[in-house]
Design an enzyme around this catalytic site. Structure first.
Site, short mmCIF file in Angstrom:
data_model
loop_
_atom_site.label_atom_id
_atom_site.label_comp_id
_atom_site.label_asym_id
_atom_site.label_seq_id
_atom_site.Cartn_x
_atom_site.Cartn_y
_atom_site.Cartn_z
N ASN A 47 -4.52 -41.50 -35.27
CA ASN A 47 -5.60 -41.97 -36.16
C ASN A 47 -5.00 -42.86 -37.23
OD1 ASN A 47 -7.81 -40.36 -34.98
ND2 ASN A 47 -6.50 -38.66 -35.63
N CYS A 98 6.72 -37.01 -42.27
CA CYS A 98 6.50 -37.45 -40.90
C CYS A 98 5.89 -38.86 -40.93
CB CYS A 98 5.59 -36.47 -40.17
SG CYS A 98 6.23 -34.79 -40.24
N CYS A 155 -7.12 -36.16 -37.92
CA CYS A 155 -5.75 -35.64 -37.98
C CYS A 155 -4.79 -36.70 -38.49
CB CYS A 155 -5.30 -35.20 -36.60
SG CYS A 155 -6.40 -34.00 -35.89
N GLY A 203 0.36 -30.80 -46.10
CA GLY A 203 1.48 -29.92 -46.39
C GLY A 203 2.03 -29.16 -45.19
N GLU A 204 3.25 -28.68 -45.39
CA GLU A 204 3.93 -27.86 -44.40
C GLU A 204 3.78 -26.40 -44.81
OE1 GLU A 204 5.52 -25.71 -41.95
OE2 GLU A 204 5.78 -27.81 -41.32
N CYS A 214 2.13 -39.70 -40.33
CA CYS A 214 1.15 -38.91 -41.08
C CYS A 214 0.91 -39.48 -42.48
CB CYS A 214 1.68 -37.48 -41.22
SG CYS A 214 0.66 -36.44 -42.29
N SER A 223 4.12 -29.14 -34.47
CA SER A 223 4.03 -30.61 -34.48
C SER A 223 5.21 -31.14 -33.70
CB SER A 223 4.12 -31.12 -35.92
OG SER A 223 2.90 -31.00 -36.57
N PHE A 224 5.08 -31.34 -32.41
CA PHE A 224 6.23 -31.63 -31.55
C PHE A 224 6.43 -33.15 -31.43
CE2 PHE A 224 9.46 -29.75 -29.23
CZ PHE A 224 9.66 -30.40 -28.00
N HIS A 225 5.53 -33.88 -30.85
CA HIS A 225 5.36 -35.33 -30.95
C HIS A 225 6.45 -36.21 -30.34
CE1 HIS A 225 2.08 -34.29 -33.49
NE2 HIS A 225 2.82 -33.95 -34.52
N GLU A 281 -7.33 -32.25 -50.01
CA GLU A 281 -8.48 -32.46 -49.11
C GLU A 281 -8.58 -31.32 -48.10
OE1 GLU A 281 -9.09 -37.25 -49.13
OE2 GLU A 281 -7.56 -36.48 -47.75
N CYS A 309 -10.14 -27.15 -41.55
CA CYS A 309 -8.74 -27.58 -41.63
C CYS A 309 -8.31 -27.49 -43.10
CB CYS A 309 -8.60 -29.00 -41.11
SG CYS A 309 -6.91 -29.59 -41.15
N SER A 353 0.03 -24.53 -38.18
CA SER A 353 0.81 -25.60 -37.55
C SER A 353 2.03 -25.91 -38.39
CB SER A 353 -0.04 -26.86 -37.42
OG SER A 353 0.77 -27.92 -36.96
#
Ligand code: SF4
Length: 395
Positions: free
Chosen positions: A325, A139, A368, A194-195, A142, A248-250, A115, A128, A226
């Site tokens: 989200n 994660c 996101c 993906g990373e 996610c 991506s700290f979070h 996507e 994006c 990111s």
């Protein structure tokens, strides 16, 4: 999701050449394109010029047919068509949200799907882009993290997402028409599925194509990569790609981050921050973006906010607060707005920009952390997600 929101969906195939088995020119860097043209017998003294000509047709004009490359001799165009293809991902579906956000479901080689999301603003917009089918990582906040990695995207499939979006937005220049400086795709973020740093070479090559000044021409300061914290590849991002960096700290403790971003068990908060303090492009004009998803009762306390600003002290940074989200089976809730604003206030008072990201495209699962494709969907049940969050599964 607002039940009344009008949603439009149409299935279309946008200018896609059939898979030919020929070598795809899309996504090749200039040196790779030069090597490919040499292989079909292009005289050495012509290679540089031919690369420039083909490059312009592909990435400035968006041409998909070698026959249309009219500044090349007819027989050379025929030679190109004999050996090469101009292949883009196939658009399986295109959804448009009530807020104008567009989500493309794209089919790539092997029948896999990814996507891509376009978020329009006034006379500009952000694309994006995905870098993997599924994700290497899991994660827990996610949706993509519930989809096991199928494969990395190659450079053509990464560049192709931008070209498909430009097709859909009608953003290719028209020969003879007055030059229009407006860029509907003015920014690109590697924040899709993906990373990206676990697909470094393909992402690097794709960004070299995208940043090239004679084609798609998106400057490196308009591109943000990111990462969830692949520490060994962080400095390399500055050296070999040169785009802006987001993390991506979070979470503000290892105990919480281990659960939310399991790669933290490999490179914890201290290791990550040390790598960021060493980031070769660190400067006030190129701040690192700390992404922080706001999860109710998990990472949104005033103590978290105070700890966050202490942890990143000395790093030129901005903090993007992302209201969570929701997605089917998600084990979290979004923090209340008052809590998000209180958190933002503490961060702001400490001297950091702390914009709260407006959720876009929620009604089409384009916001996101909501992206996920059909490919391999069955592989992870809600029970598995819940077990993982409860710390049952070690990763
Ligand atoms: S947040 Fe990024 S790294 Fe983590 S699971 Fe999702 S896509 Fe993968």
């Amino acid at each position: 999701m607002s039940a009344t929101a009008p949603i439009t969906q149409d299935v279309l195939t946008i200018r896609r050449a059939p898979q030919t088995g020929k070598r795809n020119l899309i996504g090749l860097t200039r040196p790779q394109l030069a090597a490919a043209l040499r292989e079909i017998g292009t005289p050495e003294r012509q290679v540089k010029m031919r690369v420039g000509q083909v490059w312009q047709w592909l990435y400035h004009w968006g041409v998909r047919d070698f026959a249309a490359m009219t500044n090349l001799a007819k027989d050379y165009r025929a030679l190109l068509a004999e050996h090469f293809a101009i292949d883009l991902p196939q658009v399986v579906s295109r959804q448009v949200s009530a807020d104008g956000t567009r989500k493309y479901l794209l089919r790539i080689a092997g029948g896999h799907e990814v996507e891509t999301v376009y978020i329009p603003e006034e006379n500009r917009g952000t694309l994006c882009v995905s870098s993997q089918v599924g994700c290497t990582l899991t994660c827990s906040f996610c949706h993509t993290g519930t989809q096991k990695l199928v494969r990395n995207l190659d450079a053509a499939e990464i560049v192709g997402q931008l070209m498909v979006a430009r097709d859909d937005l009608g953003e290719w220049p028209v020969p003879g028409a007055p030059k229009d400086e407006t860029r509907l795709v003015s920014n690109l973020v590697l924040m899709g599925m993906g990373e990206p740093l676990y697909n470094f070479e393909n992402v690097r090559d794709a960004m070299q194509v995208v940043m090239d000044g004679e084609g798609l021409t998106l400057s490196r300061r308009r591109i943000t990569l990111s990462t969830s914290g692949v520490v060994p590849e962080i400095a390399r991002t500055a050296q070999e790609i040169g785009c802006l960096l987001a993390v991506s700290f979070h979470a503000t403790t290892d105990a919480v981050r281990d659960k939310l971003v399991p790669i933290n068990k490999r490179w914890n908060i201290r290791a990550l921050l040390d790598a960021l303090r060493e980031y070769p492009r660190l400067s006030n004009s190129e701040r690192i973006t700390f992404e922080y998803v706001m999860l109710k009762g998990v990472n949104d306390s005033d103590d978290d906010a105070r700890r966050l600003v202490r942890l990143i002290a000395g790093i030129p940074a901005k903090i993007n607060l992302i209201p969570f989200n929701e997605w089917p089976g998600a084990p979290y809730e979004r923090s209340d707005w008052a809590r998000i604003e209180a958190f933002a206030d503490i961060v702001h008072k400490a001297g950091y920009a702390s914009p709260i990201r407006t959720p876009r495209g929620e009604d089409i699962m384009a916001a996101c952390g909501q992206l996920k494709s059909e490919t391999e969907r069955a592989r992870k049940s809600r029970a598995e997600i819940a077990a993982e969050v409860a710390g049952g599964a070690g990763h």
